[in-house]
Structure formats: C-alpha cells, structure tokens
Design a protein around this motif. Structure first.
Motif, PDB file in Angstrom:
ATOM      1  N   LEU A  24       3.600   5.851  -7.516  1.00 21.38           N
ATOM      2  CA  LEU A  24       2.777   5.683  -6.324  1.00 21.38           C
ATOM      3  C   LEU A  24       1.813   4.519  -6.536  1.00 21.38           C
ATOM      4  O   LEU A  24       0.940   4.581  -7.407  1.00 21.38           O
ATOM      5  N   ARG A  25       1.999   3.477  -5.775  1.00 16.05           N
ATOM      6  CA  ARG A  25       1.061   2.346  -5.789  1.00 16.05           C
ATOM      7  C   ARG A  25       0.264   2.422  -4.495  1.00 16.05           C
ATOM      8  O   ARG A  25       0.450   1.629  -3.580  1.00 16.05           O
ATOM      9  N   LEU A  26      -0.605   3.404  -4.447  1.00 15.76           N
ATOM     10  CA  LEU A  26      -1.315   3.747  -3.221  1.00 15.76           C
ATOM     11  C   LEU A  26      -2.826   3.737  -3.397  1.00 15.76           C
ATOM     12  O   LEU A  26      -3.545   4.353  -2.610  1.00 15.76           O
ATOM     13  N   THR A  27      -3.304   3.020  -4.422  1.00 14.85           N
ATOM     14  CA  THR A  27      -4.733   3.028  -4.719  1.00 14.85           C
ATOM     15  C   THR A  27      -5.286   1.605  -4.706  1.00 14.85           C
ATOM     16  O   THR A  27      -5.001   0.814  -5.615  1.00 14.85           O
ATOM     17  N   PRO A  28      -6.054   1.231  -3.686  1.00 16.50           N
ATOM     18  CA  PRO A  28      -6.669  -0.099  -3.675  1.00 16.50           C
ATOM     19  C   PRO A  28      -7.736  -0.199  -4.755  1.00 16.50           C
ATOM     20  O   PRO A  28      -8.254   0.826  -5.234  1.00 16.50           O
ATOM     21  N   GLN A  29      -8.055  -1.426  -5.136  1.00 11.92           N
ATOM     22  CA  GLN A  29      -9.057  -1.655  -6.165  1.00 11.92           C
ATOM     23  C   GLN A  29     -10.067  -2.684  -5.683  1.00 11.92           C
ATOM     24  O   GLN A  29      -9.824  -3.428  -4.734  1.00 11.92           O
ATOM     25  N   ALA A  57      -3.260  -0.135  -9.890  1.00 14.80           N
ATOM     26  CA  ALA A  57      -3.492   1.269 -10.201  1.00 14.80           C
ATOM     27  C   ALA A  57      -2.264   2.045  -9.748  1.00 14.80           C
ATOM     28  O   ALA A  57      -1.960   2.103  -8.563  1.00 14.80           O
ATOM     29  N   GLU A  58      -1.562   2.626 -10.687  1.00 17.68           N
ATOM     30  CA  GLU A  58      -0.301   3.305 -10.396  1.00 17.68           C
ATOM     31  C   GLU A  58      -0.383   4.761 -10.852  1.00 17.68           C
ATOM     32  O   GLU A  58      -0.902   5.058 -11.922  1.00 17.68           O
ATOM     33  N   HIS A  59       0.119   5.661 -10.010  1.00 19.84           N
ATOM     34  CA  HIS A  59       0.188   7.073 -10.365  1.00 19.84           C
ATOM     35  C   HIS A  59       1.648   7.488 -10.530  1.00 19.84           C
ATOM     36  O   HIS A  59       2.502   7.091  -9.732  1.00 19.84           O
ATOM     37  N   LEU A  60       1.905   8.277 -11.536  1.00 21.87           N
ATOM     38  CA  LEU A  60       3.227   8.857 -11.741  1.00 21.87           C
ATOM     39  C   LEU A  60       3.199  10.277 -11.184  1.00 21.87           C
ATOM     40  O   LEU A  60       2.389  11.108 -11.602  1.00 21.87           O
ATOM     41  N   LEU A  61       4.065  10.519 -10.206  1.00 25.78           N
ATOM     42  CA  LEU A  61       4.172  11.837  -9.589  1.00 25.78           C
ATOM     43  C   LEU A  61       5.397  12.550 -10.140  1.00 25.78           C
ATOM     44  O   LEU A  61       6.502  12.005 -10.095  1.00 25.78           O
ATOM     45  N   ALA A 227      -1.363  -3.429  -3.829  1.00 24.39           N
ATOM     46  CA  ALA A 227      -0.675  -3.751  -5.084  1.00 24.39           C
ATOM     47  C   ALA A 227      -0.010  -5.118  -4.973  1.00 24.39           C
ATOM     48  O   ALA A 227       0.278  -5.603  -3.872  1.00 24.39           O
ATOM     49  N   THR A 228       0.260  -5.720  -6.137  1.00 18.99           N
ATOM     50  CA  THR A 228       0.943  -7.008  -6.190  1.00 18.99           C
ATOM     51  C   THR A 228       2.088  -6.935  -7.192  1.00 18.99           C
ATOM     52  O   THR A 228       2.156  -6.027  -8.027  1.00 18.99           O
ATOM     53  N   GLY A 229       2.993  -7.904  -7.105  1.00 21.48           N
ATOM     54  CA  GLY A 229       4.108  -7.985  -8.033  1.00 21.48           C
ATOM     55  C   GLY A 229       4.972  -9.180  -7.719  1.00 21.48           C
ATOM     56  O   GLY A 229       4.645  -9.990  -6.841  1.00 21.48           O
ATOM     57  N   LEU A 230       6.080  -9.302  -8.424  1.00 21.65           N
ATOM     58  CA  LEU A 230       6.973 -10.434  -8.194  1.00 21.65           C
ATOM     59  C   LEU A 230       7.673 -10.326  -6.843  1.00 21.65           C
ATOM     60  O   LEU A 230       8.010 -11.342  -6.228  1.00 21.65           O
ATOM     61  N   ASP A 231       7.912  -9.093  -6.379  1.00 20.20           N
ATOM     62  CA  ASP A 231       8.532  -8.885  -5.071  1.00 20.20           C
ATOM     63  C   ASP A 231       8.257  -7.449  -4.624  1.00 20.20           C
ATOM     64  O   ASP A 231       7.456  -6.735  -5.254  1.00 20.20           O
ATOM     65  N   VAL A 238       5.655   3.449  -2.637  1.00 19.69           N
ATOM     66  CA  VAL A 238       6.290   4.607  -3.280  1.00 19.69           C
ATOM     67  C   VAL A 238       7.707   4.235  -3.702  1.00 19.69           C
ATOM     68  O   VAL A 238       8.464   3.649  -2.925  1.00 19.69           O
ATOM     69  N   SER A 239       8.066   4.573  -4.924  1.00 21.71           N
ATOM     70  CA  SER A 239       9.445   4.393  -5.389  1.00 21.71           C
ATOM     71  C   SER A 239       9.727   5.462  -6.429  1.00 21.71           C
ATOM     72  O   SER A 239       8.813   5.997  -7.054  1.00 21.71           O
ATOM     73  N   GLY A 240      11.010   5.799  -6.601  1.00 24.06           N
ATOM     74  CA  GLY A 240      11.318   6.801  -7.606  1.00 24.06           C
ATOM     75  C   GLY A 240      12.755   7.277  -7.550  1.00 24.06           C
ATOM     76  O   GLY A 240      13.625   6.624  -6.973  1.00 24.06           O
ATOM     77  N   MET A 241      12.993   8.441  -8.148  1.00 24.79           N
ATOM     78  CA  MET A 241      14.330   9.006  -8.204  1.00 24.79           C
ATOM     79  C   MET A 241      14.212  10.524  -8.182  1.00 24.79           C
ATOM     80  O   MET A 241      13.145  11.097  -8.431  1.00 24.79           O
ATOM     81  N   ARG A 242      15.340  11.185  -7.887  1.00 28.47           N
ATOM     82  CA  ARG A 242      15.358  12.633  -7.815  1.00 28.47           C
ATOM     83  C   ARG A 242      16.706  13.160  -8.309  1.00 28.47           C
ATOM     84  O   ARG A 242      17.685  12.421  -8.371  1.00 28.47           O
ATOM     85  N   VAL A 243      16.731  14.450  -8.608  1.00 27.35           N
ATOM     86  CA  VAL A 243      17.955  15.142  -8.981  1.00 27.35           C
ATOM     87  C   VAL A 243      18.198  16.220  -7.932  1.00 27.35           C
ATOM     88  O   VAL A 243      17.395  17.146  -7.777  1.00 27.35           O
ATOM     89  N   GLY A 244      19.316  16.081  -7.191  1.00 27.70           N
ATOM     90  CA  GLY A 244      19.622  17.025  -6.129  1.00 27.70           C
ATOM     91  C   GLY A 244      18.998  16.599  -4.814  1.00 27.70           C
ATOM     92  O   GLY A 244      18.527  15.480  -4.645  1.00 27.70           O
ATOM     93  N   GLY A 245      19.022  17.516  -3.849  1.00 26.49           N
ATOM     94  CA  GLY A 245      18.340  17.273  -2.579  1.00 26.49           C
ATOM     95  C   GLY A 245      19.230  16.980  -1.402  1.00 26.49           C
ATOM     96  O   GLY A 245      18.785  17.064  -0.260  1.00 26.49           O
ATOM     97  N   GLY A 246      20.467  16.568  -1.634  1.00 30.92           N
ATOM     98  CA  GLY A 246      21.333  16.243  -0.506  1.00 30.92           C
ATOM     99  C   GLY A 246      20.829  15.027   0.244  1.00 30.92           C
ATOM    100  O   GLY A 246      20.437  14.023  -0.360  1.00 30.92           O
TER     101      GLY A 246
END
Length: 263
Positions: A24-29, A57-61, A227-231, A238-246
C-alpha cells in the motif's frame, strides 16, 4: 490550501481467498510544498510500515486467514501550497534515466521527442512538450490500461493520466533528462475526479519540476503527492498477489474536499 482526503478501495471475490499480500503506497509525506496534518489507513488485516527504495512510505498488508473481501480506507488532512522543499533524494538522479517496460520508446516516440532536443533544457521547453503530448494523445478512457506502454499509448492516440505521465517520462529519459512517475490526488472544484491521479517529475539544473501533463500545467496547490517511482508499477497506490479467490471485482472511490483555513 487544506484538504481532507478519503480513498477507499474494496475487493470482492467470487470464492474464498486463502492468503493475500499487498503493498500500500497510500501515505503522503511532508515536502514538495505539502504538510501532512493527520493520516491513517484502516484495513481488515495486519499492516507493517517501511520506506521503500524511492523514499515512499509503504505498508505491507497481510491477510493470512480465509476472506472473501478486502476493505482499505486511507484518510486524513493535508496542507499544500507551502514553501517546503522536496525530501532528500535517496537515489542518484541517474537512476531516473533507466528505461522500463512502461517507459520504453519506439521510433515514432523518439521522432516526436527529437523536436524538443536543445543544448540546454528549461521548464518552458518541457511545458511545450507537455502540451504537444496532449495534442497528440487526448484524454480518453477505455483504450488503454495501467499496463499499456508509453509507445503503444502514443500510437493509439488516446490515453489517461498514467499514459500521459509515461509518455512524458519516456521522452524526457530519451532526451537525457531524469524523470519519475508520481501518484497522488487532485482537487477539483466540481468534485469530478473521484480516483487517484498521476503526473511526472523532471529533473533540471534547478531541481525537480512537476508536470501534470493531462491538465497541461505544472503542479500547484491542488495536487497532493503520494508516491514516486520509475513508472506506475513502482508508485501505484495498491499492488499485490493472492492465493485463491476466483474472480475479483475492485471498486475505488476517492473524495478530496477543501477545508476552510482556521484563523
């Protein structure tokens, strides 16, 4: 200006998800003309905060029990238009000359960028390039997505803020100007922007300058940086992965409202 921001993301699945991990890159600074007065993230899971390589500022959920939905709410108050300098760069500026899959150029995009090649680059030259990009690629939804490369969006002749930022960054890097992607929020008087926004930073001898390509302007007090980055992939909220869920359905709602200054 002072803003209150509510950014809600909701995931709904057709089957049980056994495990989810998200960034989660949802926190301004503070910095770049803004000051965070209060901010919090509410989720139905466990959060762990750290700073990533770009200083975000990044949070791992982590959700490690079976679930069928995820609710994420980022909310707070941010003051903008202040005389606060950018945060200290953690990386050499040469890093922002790197080509990525989303910012690679092709012959067509390189030919376009060549008309803005000068011995000395200025903000005015980049303003001209910004306007030319939107002339070539008007804002239009539904043709591209967040994984569309800059060259493909340029050829299509249609795009949204992510595409405009990627095209601008690709041209800058081709011309030897360090540039980076910025995600954040934009306040509009009519509340028409109900999602996150994107723009670009370019590094000139005077320092970083921010260009909101889609709106043909440099950023000002109505922009809030996240947030900033190369792209996009480095700075997306928000980005991530999951197991299951359909099958997954994601809905996003952003509301930015102006607060009256307290005397």
């Amino acid at each position: 200006m002072q803003f209150t921001i509510n950014h809600r993301t909701h995931y709904l699945y057709t089957d049980v998800v056994n495990y989810t991990i998200q960034k989660l890159r949802l926190t301004p600074q503070d910095g770049f003309g803004q000051r965070v007065k209060r901010w919090e993230i509410r989720v139905n899971g466990h959060l762990q905060r750290h700073d990533d390589a770009y200083g975000n500022a990044e949070h791992l959920l982590v959700l490690d029990t079976p679930h069928e939905e995820i609710n994420i709410l980022a909310t707070g108050e941010v003051e903008t238009g202040l005389d606060t300098p950018p945060a200290h760069d953690l990386l050499p500026r040469e890093i922002y000359l790197r080509t990525t899959a989303l910012t690679a150029t092709d012959a067509t995009l390189r030919n376009f960028a060549e008309q803005f090649r000068y011995d000395r680059f200025t903000g005015q030259i980049l303003d001209e390039m910004m306007h030319a990009i939107v002339d070539k690629v008007p804002y239009y939804r539904g043709v591209t997505n967040v994984n569309t490369p800059a060259a493909e969006a340029f050829r299509s002749g249609h795009g949204v803020c992510q595409d405009h930022a990627h095209i601008f960054i690709a041209c800058c890097r081709y011309l030897g100007i360090p540039a980076r992607y910025v995600s954040g929020y934009l306040f509009t008087d009519d509340g028409s922007l109900m999602e996150s926004h994107a723009w670009a930073d370019a590094c000139l001898p005077s320092g970083w300058i921010s260009f909101d390509v889609s709106n043909r302007c440099r950023t000002n007090g109505v922009h809030v940086r996240l947030a900033t980055g190369l792209d996009y992939s480095d700075a997306c909220p928000v980005s991530g992965m999951r197991v299951g869920g359909g099958l997954e359905t994601m809905t996003v709602g952003v509301h930015v409202s102006q607060l009256q200054s307290q005397q």
